[in-house]
Design an enzyme around this catalytic site. Sequence first.
Site, PDB file in Angstrom:
ATOM      1  N   HIS A  78      48.044  33.286  37.164  1.00  0.00           N
ATOM      2  CA  HIS A  78      46.989  34.147  37.706  1.00  0.00           C
ATOM      3  C   HIS A  78      46.765  35.401  36.858  1.00  0.00           C
ATOM      4  CE1 HIS A  78      44.558  36.475  40.441  1.00  0.00           C
ATOM      5  NE2 HIS A  78      45.525  37.345  40.633  1.00  0.00           N
ATOM      6  N   HIS A 102      49.100  43.548  37.200  1.00  0.00           N
ATOM      7  CA  HIS A 102      48.428  44.115  38.368  1.00  0.00           C
ATOM      8  C   HIS A 102      49.093  43.771  39.697  1.00  0.00           C
ATOM      9  CE1 HIS A 102      46.415  40.122  38.584  1.00  0.00           C
ATOM     10  NE2 HIS A 102      46.272  40.399  39.867  1.00  0.00           N
ATOM     11  N   GLU A 106      53.098  45.261  43.742  1.00  0.00           N
ATOM     12  CA  GLU A 106      52.860  44.749  45.099  1.00  0.00           C
ATOM     13  C   GLU A 106      53.763  43.586  45.465  1.00  0.00           C
ATOM     14  OE1 GLU A 106      49.103  42.653  47.400  1.00  0.00           O
ATOM     15  OE2 GLU A 106      48.705  44.088  45.806  1.00  0.00           O
ATOM     16  N   ASP A 107      54.062  42.695  44.501  1.00  0.00           N
ATOM     17  CA  ASP A 107      54.731  41.430  44.819  1.00  0.00           C
ATOM     18  C   ASP A 107      56.120  41.265  44.224  1.00  0.00           C
ATOM     19  OD1 ASP A 107      52.496  40.659  46.248  1.00  0.00           O
ATOM     20  OD2 ASP A 107      51.566  39.647  44.550  1.00  0.00           O
ATOM     21  N   ASP A 169      40.389  40.066  39.130  1.00  0.00           N
ATOM     22  CA  ASP A 169      41.396  39.494  40.034  1.00  0.00           C
ATOM     23  C   ASP A 169      40.724  38.701  41.153  1.00  0.00           C
ATOM     24  OD1 ASP A 169      43.920  39.213  41.494  1.00  0.00           O
ATOM     25  OD2 ASP A 169      43.163  40.802  42.792  1.00  0.00           O
ATOM     26  N   ASP A 289       9.155  28.773  45.281  1.00  0.00           N
ATOM     27  CA  ASP A 289       7.929  28.709  44.512  1.00  0.00           C
ATOM     28  C   ASP A 289       7.940  29.669  43.325  1.00  0.00           C
ATOM     29  OD1 ASP A 289       6.627  26.688  45.646  1.00  0.00           O
ATOM     30  OD2 ASP A 289       5.302  27.860  46.917  1.00  0.00           O
TER      31      ASP A 289
END
Length: 739
Positions: A78, A102, A106-107, A169, A289
């Site tokens: 990712h 990034h 957070e993870d 992301d 159209d």
Amino acid sequence: MQSILATLVDPATTPPVHPVGAESDRMPVARYLISDLCAYLETYLPPEQVSEFYRAYLFGAEAHEGQSRKSGEPYIYHPVAVARILAEMHMDYKCLIAALLHDVIEDTPVDKEQVAEVFDEEIADLVDGVSKLSQIEFESRAEAQAASLQKMLLAMTRDIRVILIKLADRLHNMRTLGSMHPDACRRISRETLDIFAPIANRLGINRVRVELEELGFLHHWPWRRHVIQRALQKTCGVRVEMVSTVETALKQALHQEEIHGEVEGRRKHLYGIYRKMREKRRAFSEVVDVFAFRVTVDRIDTCYRVLGLVHNLYKPVPGRFKDYIAIPKANGYQSLHTVLIGPQGIHIEIQIRTEDMQRMAESGIAAHWLYKSGEQSTANATTLASEWLQNLLVMQRAAGNSVEFLDHVKIDLFPDEVYVFTPKGRILTLKRGATVIDFAYAIHSDVGNTCVAARIDRRMVSLSTNLRSGQTVEIINAPGAKPNAAWLNFVVTGKARASIRGYLKNLKQREAQVLGRRLLSAELGTFGVDLDSLDPIRVAAYLEEANQRTLDDLLGDIGLGNRLAAFVARRLAGGDEDETTQAMQADKDLHPHRLAIRGTEGMVVSFARCCRPIPGDTIAALFSPGRGIVVHRSECRNLGSLETKRDKRLDVEWANEPDGEFPTEIRVEIGNRRGALAVVAGAIAELGSNIENVHSREKDGMTTALEFLILVKGRAHLARIMRRLRQIPLVLRITRIPR
């Protein structure tokens, strides 16, 4: 680490996917070898920066070791894909490193300080700006989402690359959304369509915006998309020859005039068709159209030559020409747009722009990095983006919480624009439906706050007037003026709404502090103590105990009814809060201190609608937490038994000379006759009262009851009005509501 490198698929064998059309809906998403990505970076970055990028890859791969995505593939796929998207925009190496990292804050166990230590503060700030607020507990998913988006948007105001990383992301997440649960797909798609695609549009990054919209449409409304796609395939199959005919005619016309340019016919995007059908309530046949053709030339003056050429080739549709070159869109987009009546009477749209404008239309603010611009178009885009970011800061300061802030941002992200002029010729771009008040706040918050009147093309207009493109607007200000809460009913821009709400909140707080000071001073008087002469040490101790930062905060809390002045006064005067409230009440009964209601207290003193008290009535008041004081007539049945509400009751009386006008209601029964309402209304106005509202209902065939909401200065003023109305022969009966 080598195992991770080996599992990444070479882009030479798996091409990148840009799922704009139907044919790419279910294609596999590209996976890139880090070596190929580094080779691509070497085409525009120096070797030492590419080496630093590779070092960041190793750091990120180690941090994410053992983690996998919902699809089961290693997580490192990712961030590599996100970096590839940004590399295609030719972003700088620090932005690319932040893209690789990034998700590490957070993870993974890695924190911001560690990223700053290994790389630098700038990269750490970028990574932190994209990270969610996962360590804070929120009451709901909506609140958590709003807080994280607020954090990201505020980080974006410091460095625009934060949002570029987040858009890349989100784009890769949308490309791989098929592995998620259907409910999660719909939720993420809705957020993409509501927030991220509009942000990409606001920053002019059209290529990203289109793909986000198409993928969001695919996952949120798959059946609607399928129906439109099938209908479009049938329509396009019939008219392929017409598109070829127009392309050929345009190319021949350019060749005859010796103009070098590229002509490209394009099919409408599915989500764009769906949105136009929904917003304009049009049938599918009316939307499709319009076929679009893009003519790209070398210079601006050539654009206008081509415009004359195509108008000579096909008849233009009146009122459908837009010059976005002279007046660019809010995101910096420039082009000439004209709608023509093509072969078989079918409407065709021609877009004419330069090559620089085309690059700007595709890349938006990212073109600032992509082309290292000294070009005017990218400079304009950067300026416009900076103005929008400054508006975000204004909205953030005025918003009460993250959810409210996000609401303001959503309002501001759908700018179907109008273009208006200041008296000095400056062009302002506003959302369609914008009013004079929106225009005033677009100039400056202070201009909006003190706006009292306006002129459009030198004619006086009301503040709620909707603006149209081409108008010249002049704002008239008064030093003592302030925003009106009624403005919130018609303003449409996020900045105006946030500024008005913020001002009113601050105004209410200031009024609460003034009222709280009066209430506390009155209660301290029973102890023979003056507020200004209190022991500062005792005050500081009580503020800490009450969890209040300053004395003004405490006074505001009292004024809003969140804290009783009697208890606060006893503690500040040296008493104990555990003493009985009965003793305190007895003290008040012996030495009553009534608060004088002047009518100028503002939003912290309100008058109950159930009984409509006016000066001269005997009144009583109750504290309403968060609202302040609510004044009733003493005989109002909604007061209930005051004996059961001693802790909320407040002794009040009218000041000697109340200021202002107060609403009250009267019922007038009249005989049915033409013009009767005008006669009664004229008599009320004759005695200096304004009619706020009137409601009529027929009692029988002979009489009608008229209920007026009028403004009066007091009971004496109301009595004069009622005496005057009784003199009218048509009036059968008049009463005050409630009696």
